[in-house]
Design an enzyme around this catalytic site. Structure first.
Site, PDB file in Angstrom:
ATOM      1  N   HIS A  40       0.842  -1.204   0.000  1.00 49.32           N
ATOM      2  CA  HIS A  40       0.000   0.000   0.000  1.00 49.32           C
ATOM      3  C   HIS A  40       0.877   1.254   0.000  1.00 49.32           C
ATOM      4  O   HIS A  40       0.651   2.184  -0.789  1.00 49.32           O
ATOM      5  CB  HIS A  40      -0.907  -0.021   1.239  1.00 49.32           C
ATOM      6  CG  HIS A  40      -1.675   1.244   1.467  1.00 49.32           C
ATOM      7  ND1 HIS A  40      -3.006   1.378   1.125  1.00 49.32           N
ATOM      8  CD2 HIS A  40      -1.304   2.434   2.006  1.00 49.32           C
ATOM      9  CE1 HIS A  40      -3.414   2.600   1.442  1.00 49.32           C
ATOM     10  NE2 HIS A  40      -2.394   3.259   1.982  1.00 49.32           N
ATOM     11  N   GLU A  41       1.873   1.283   0.871  1.00 53.07           N
ATOM     12  CA  GLU A  41       2.753   2.457   0.943  1.00 53.07           C
ATOM     13  C   GLU A  41       3.600   2.590  -0.318  1.00 53.07           C
ATOM     14  O   GLU A  41       3.832   3.701  -0.810  1.00 53.07           O
ATOM     15  CB  GLU A  41       3.641   2.380   2.186  1.00 53.07           C
ATOM     16  CG  GLU A  41       2.893   2.307   3.508  1.00 53.07           C
ATOM     17  CD  GLU A  41       1.908   3.447   3.709  1.00 53.07           C
ATOM     18  OE1 GLU A  41       2.153   4.554   3.183  1.00 53.07           O
ATOM     19  OE2 GLU A  41       0.884   3.239   4.380  1.00 53.07           O
TER      20      GLU A  41
ATOM     21  N   ASP B  94      -4.865   1.135  -1.778  1.00 50.09           N
ATOM     22  CA  ASP B  94      -5.422  -0.131  -1.286  1.00 50.09           C
ATOM     23  C   ASP B  94      -5.525  -1.143  -2.423  1.00 50.09           C
ATOM     24  O   ASP B  94      -5.112  -2.298  -2.296  1.00 50.09           O
ATOM     25  CB  ASP B  94      -6.813   0.092  -0.684  1.00 50.09           C
ATOM     26  CG  ASP B  94      -6.764   0.576   0.753  1.00 50.09           C
ATOM     27  OD1 ASP B  94      -5.709   0.427   1.392  1.00 50.09           O
ATOM     28  OD2 ASP B  94      -7.785   1.096   1.230  1.00 50.09           O
TER      29      ASP B  94
ATOM     30  N   GLU C 289      -6.042   6.914  -1.017  1.00 47.82           N
ATOM     31  CA  GLU C 289      -6.011   5.708  -0.185  1.00 47.82           C
ATOM     32  C   GLU C 289      -6.697   4.543  -0.892  1.00 47.82           C
ATOM     33  O   GLU C 289      -6.239   3.398  -0.815  1.00 47.82           O
ATOM     34  CB  GLU C 289      -6.675   5.982   1.167  1.00 47.82           C
ATOM     35  CG  GLU C 289      -5.979   7.036   2.010  1.00 47.82           C
ATOM     36  CD  GLU C 289      -4.544   6.663   2.345  1.00 47.82           C
ATOM     37  OE1 GLU C 289      -4.227   5.459   2.403  1.00 47.82           O
ATOM     38  OE2 GLU C 289      -3.730   7.580   2.547  1.00 47.82           O
TER      39      GLU C 289
ATOM     40  N   HIS D  20       1.612   4.223  -3.044  1.00 49.41           N
ATOM     41  CA  HIS D  20       1.395   5.666  -2.911  1.00 49.41           C
ATOM     42  C   HIS D  20       2.364   6.436  -3.809  1.00 49.41           C
ATOM     43  O   HIS D  20       2.075   7.560  -4.221  1.00 49.41           O
ATOM     44  CB  HIS D  20       1.583   6.108  -1.459  1.00 49.41           C
ATOM     45  CG  HIS D  20       0.322   6.093  -0.650  1.00 49.41           C
ATOM     46  ND1 HIS D  20      -0.848   6.690  -1.077  1.00 49.41           N
ATOM     47  CD2 HIS D  20       0.043   5.555   0.573  1.00 49.41           C
ATOM     48  CE1 HIS D  20      -1.788   6.525  -0.166  1.00 49.41           C
ATOM     49  NE2 HIS D  20      -1.279   5.826   0.843  1.00 49.41           N
TER      50      HIS D  20
END
Length: 615
Positions: free
Chosen positions: A454-455, A517, A513, A458
């Site tokens: 997830h990070e 995700d 987000e 980003h």
């Protein structure tokens, strides 16, 4: 064998399940934080801490227990504001960690030169959002709170500059005007919006009024230094506010800034809950206060207990495996060479800090604690402020996260910094509930792997795209590739909007987000598959293969399930967050036999295809 059309976790959070609110469920990450909070609170309240730094914390704690209503330091500050030059008062408040007409932080410069410079941040509203300032009842509650504040500070802090009605009017006027120029949540996450800079001399030419900025920041900056600022509209508003507002009205707002900073520690706490969504309690205030002021000490205690070298090595290898998969995917895709180069370099230069970040304070200058709680807080705020100010003009260190406080390893919050292209996985998340070296890798990829991925994603979400491999702002991809990629990301957002009953505002708030995700789930699963060495097709998976891979999704849902969603969370509600990304993963359909009649089915044309197999 018939496979279920939904995830194997009792379907408590599934948006397509009519019984989704019938049972309660526990969010693993919240459980981890709750356990850590209990341990830290027990440590702070322990009578037997015997090291030097810990003793200072105990003196601070005892001063909190015995804090006075009539603190001498507040009466002195109030007198200073009433009698001194406004600009001098603003500087005094800033130097002592009190935000008034702006906040000041130190941040990496987003363009050349790559150094640390001060960032001017617009004030935080008293109400939860700018939309609340259009709500009559919310404004009534705010007026009442300001009135209670006036009564308190006149009684205990010896405030006497203004009468009650003028005080309320001056603060309400500033708050109402501020709400008009406050950034939306989407804007607050957009590098194009929040990263602006000018050389100091150019900034003064454009925004200074009656030497306001030069008298407040001039001692910290040279003319060729840069000033970074998050909100151009607010600076323009503030320029006019300083020109046209009486000094007494400005002073009233400065005094109110004291209330915003310290009111939580006073009897005003009961009135705070009238103007915030999430109730504030004494336990939260207590622990947040120690995290803020003694986090550097508590982190050392926490690391001594929970640092796990083997788990860190496992996650580090997982990180490089994911980067390799991601890089190879984009190298093989049909983008132009120009775009491939930009993406490859950005992935290559993506770094991870795991465990605790490396920024260290000069503890030799850490202040001694006395009996007056409020004086202790001001001494601590002044210490942290001047520690950060020392960084102005120094070269950026990508492994530093908490130069303005916070980001400690006992806080359950992974983070991606787009300006430095580095992500942070704290020790708190490296927990037996998210990673175990004794269980099958598939569970770890479904839990800690999805958090990590997830990070990573980003860096390539709608906002991460705006920061290039050289960390400049403004996407440098081939324009056709860029438009194609954005059009694919919009599929994720359109799906999210549909699940929110077309509440577009709610979806926009969670936009980046939701993207991370979905793409993070894909990246973690497909990286695991590259190790599992199986191609997912309906006709080549055995029953055992399906059962094995379903463990990934079980782990994903167990990690993020939570019915009672936090209203202040930037992410989607958990029942959407768990399920929506699955609809974009073709392998999920194969594993669970999802077909068009099922509510969690999404037409193939509407699914995001980023990270899918390249034909």
């Amino acid at each position: 064998m018939t496979y279920r059309s939904c995830i194997p976790q009792n379907d408590l959070e599934c948006y397509y399940n009519p019984n989704k609110t019938k049972y309660k469920s526990t969010n693993i990450l919240s459980s981890i934080q709750h356990k850590i909070d209990k341990e830290l609170t027990a440590y702070i309240t322990d009578k037997t801490i015997d090291d030097t730094f810990g003793n200072r914390m105990i003196v601070f704690r005892d001063s909190f227990y015995d804090k006075p209503k009539n603190s001498k330091i507040f009466r002195q500050i109030i007198h200073m504001i009433e009698t001194s030059n406004c600009w001098y008062s603003v500087k005094f408040l800033m130097d002592n960690g009190i935000s008034s007409l702006f906040s000041l932080g130190i941040t990496p410069h987003h363009t050349y030169p790559k150094k640390y410079y001060p960032m001017i941040i617009s004030p935080i509203l008293s109400l939860e959002s700018k939309n609340d300032y259009q709500d009559y009842l919310a404004l009534v509650r705010l007026k009442n709170f300001i009135g209670y504040s006036y009564d308190y500070i006149t009684k205990y802090w010896n405030y006497k500059l203004s009468n009650k009605q003028n005080f309320i009017n001056d603060v309400m006027e500033m708050e109402s005007q501020l709400s008009l120029v406050t950034l939306t949540i989407e804007q607050q996450n957009n590098p194009f919006v929040i990263y602006n800079s000018l050389k100091w001399r150019e900034f003064l030419e454009k925004y200074d009024v009656d030497n306001f900025w030069s008298s407040i920041l001039g001692s910290y900056l040279k003319k060729e230094d840069y000033v970074i600022f998050d909100n151009i509209q607010y600076l323009s508003y503030l320029r006019e506010y300083l020109k046209n507002t009486s000094k007494n009205s400005i002073k009233n707002y400065l005094v109110y800034s004291l209330v915003k900073k310290f009111g939580l520690y006073t009897d005003l706490l009961e009135f705070y809950n009238d103007i915030v969504i999430e109730s504030i309690n004494h336990d939260q205030i207590f622990l947040n206060m120690f995290s803020q002021y003694f986090g550097i000490y508590l982190e050392t205690v926490f690391e001594t207990r929970y640092h796990d070298k083997d788990k860190k090595e496992y996650i580090t290898k997982m990180f490089y495996d994911m980067k390799l998969y991601l890089r190879n995917y984009f190298i093989e895709c049909k983008f132009t060479d120009k775009t491939k180069r930009e993406i490859s370099l950005k992935i290559d230069n993506l770094h991870m800090v795991i465990g605790r970040q490396n920024y260290q304070y000069d503890l030799e200058n850490f202040p001694l604690m006395g009996n007056d709680f409020y004086e202790n807080v001001l001494n601590l705020e002044r210490y942290y402020f001047h520690e950060s100010i020392k960084l102005i003009g120094s070269t950026i260190n990508k492994e530093w996260f908490s130069i303005n406080g916070g980001m400690y390893s006992f806080e359950v919050n992974a983070y991606y910094d787009p300006i430095c292209n580095v992500l942070y996985i704290p020790t708190s998340i490296i927990n037996d509930m998210t990673i175990s070296l004794e269980r099958d890798d598939v569970y770890n990829y479904g839990s800690i792997g999805t958090i990590l991925a997830h990070e990573i994603m980003h860096s390539l979400d709608n906002f991460g795209l705006q920061v290039n491999c050289d960390l400049s702002i403004g996407n440098k991809w081939d324009i056709s590739d860029y438009k194609f990629y954005l059009s694919d990301l919009r599929k994720i957002i359109q799906h999210r909007i549909k699940l929110s009953n077309y509440d577009i505002a709610s979806s926009i708030d969670a936009l980046s987000e939701d993207i991370s995700d979905t793409l993070g789930l894909k990246l973690s699963f497909k990286t695991y598959l590259s190790k599992f060495n199986k191609k997912i097709e309906p006709d080549n998976l055995s029953t055992n293969d399906k059962i094995h891979l379903q463990k990934f999704f079980y782990s994903w849902t167990e990690t993020f399930k939570n019915i009672n969603n936090n209203n202040q969370d930037d992410h989607s509600p958990s029942y959407i967050r768990i399920n929506a990304p699955l609809a974009h993963l073709d392998e999920f359909y194969y594993l669970y036999g999802v077909e068009s009649q099922h509510l969690n089915y999404l037409d193939p044309q509407l699914r995001s295809r980023i990270l899918d197999k390249i034909n």
